[in-house]
Motif scaffolding. Structure first.
Motif, mmCIF file in Angstrom:
data_model
loop_
_atom_site.group_PDB
_atom_site.id
_atom_site.type_symbol
_atom_site.label_atom_id
_atom_site.label_comp_id
_atom_site.label_asym_id
_atom_site.label_seq_id
_atom_site.Cartn_x
_atom_site.Cartn_y
_atom_site.Cartn_z
ATOM 1 N N VAL A 43 42.248 6.983 4.762
ATOM 2 C CA VAL A 43 42.206 7.302 3.334
ATOM 3 C C VAL A 43 43.307 6.534 2.585
ATOM 4 O O VAL A 43 43.073 5.988 1.504
ATOM 5 C CB VAL A 43 42.321 8.825 3.101
ATOM 6 N N HIS A 44 44.502 6.460 3.171
ATOM 7 C CA HIS A 44 45.592 5.685 2.555
ATOM 8 C C HIS A 44 45.170 4.231 2.355
ATOM 9 O O HIS A 44 45.371 3.655 1.279
ATOM 10 C CB HIS A 44 46.838 5.716 3.431
ATOM 11 N N PHE A 45 44.609 3.635 3.398
ATOM 12 C CA PHE A 45 44.210 2.235 3.307
ATOM 13 C C PHE A 45 43.086 2.033 2.299
ATOM 14 O O PHE A 45 43.061 1.022 1.594
ATOM 15 C CB PHE A 45 43.810 1.692 4.672
ATOM 16 N N LEU A 46 42.161 2.972 2.228
ATOM 17 C CA LEU A 46 41.072 2.871 1.256
ATOM 18 C C LEU A 46 41.617 2.871 -0.174
ATOM 19 O O LEU A 46 41.244 2.026 -0.996
ATOM 20 C CB LEU A 46 40.080 4.020 1.449
ATOM 21 N N PHE A 47 42.539 3.807 -0.464
ATOM 22 C CA PHE A 47 43.113 3.858 -1.806
ATOM 23 C C PHE A 47 43.982 2.640 -2.103
ATOM 24 O O PHE A 47 44.022 2.154 -3.230
ATOM 25 C CB PHE A 47 43.890 5.163 -2.019
ATOM 26 N N THR A 48 44.681 2.140 -1.096
ATOM 27 C CA THR A 48 45.470 0.917 -1.281
ATOM 28 C C THR A 48 44.555 -0.254 -1.610
ATOM 29 O O THR A 48 44.822 -1.032 -2.537
ATOM 30 C CB THR A 48 46.298 0.604 -0.019
ATOM 31 N N TYR A 49 43.457 -0.373 -0.890
ATOM 32 C CA TYR A 49 42.496 -1.443 -1.143
ATOM 33 C C TYR A 49 41.934 -1.348 -2.559
ATOM 34 O O TYR A 49 41.881 -2.346 -3.285
ATOM 35 C CB TYR A 49 41.366 -1.391 -0.114
ATOM 36 N N LEU A 50 41.534 -0.140 -2.961
ATOM 37 C CA LEU A 50 41.004 0.038 -4.312
ATOM 38 C C LEU A 50 42.061 -0.282 -5.373
ATOM 39 O O LEU A 50 41.745 -0.870 -6.413
ATOM 40 C CB LEU A 50 40.478 1.463 -4.487
#
Length: 136
Positions: A43-50
């Motif tokens: 989830v952290h990586f997904l939000f960072t990517y977005l």
């Protein structure tokens, strides 16, 4: 807004969001007995990517072409660091987690010194020592 004030505001915002993420993660692990730190990392990586995509669209930065083989070692190290710190947060109290996270930098400095012969200036070493003492 002056440049120095902008930098101070961004640094404060970074610190505030970092602390908030740690506290929310720990609350999630404890309050709901959530035992999936790898999912939290995803989830952290997904939000960072977005966030990176949003900054690109907003024109905040211009991407540079990079070769995969040049980027993958540091990217894998970063992903492993985040995954292991979330695991540490899941298994330890916040204070212990913080000490482990802070002590990463002196360990990297020691590796750079003993393996690569790289020396660090006295000013940087003194600043790091203050941070480490403050964490303990």
């Amino acid at each position: 807004m002056t440049s120095a004030l902008r930098v101070a505001a961004l640094a404060a915002a970074n610190m505030g969001t970092s602390v908030s993420v740690v506290l929310v993660n720990k609350w999630l692990f404890n309050r709901y007995n959530f035992r999936f730190p790898s999912f939290v990392t995803l989830v952290h990586f997904l939000f960072t990517y977005l966030g990176v995509i949003a900054c690109k669209v907003a024109g905040i930065y211009q991407p540079k072409p990079l070769k995969w083989r040049d980027v993958m070692p540091i990217a894998a190290s970063f992903c492993g660091f985040v995954a292991l710190t979330n695991l540490s947060l899941n298994l330890n109290v916040v204070g212990t987690y913080q000490v482990f996270k802070i002590m990463t930098t002196p360990v990297i400095m020691a590796i750079e010194y003993f393996v690569y012969g790289k020396t660090i200036s006295l000013h940087k070493t003194a600043a790091l020592a203050l941070v480490c003492i403050g964490a303990v």
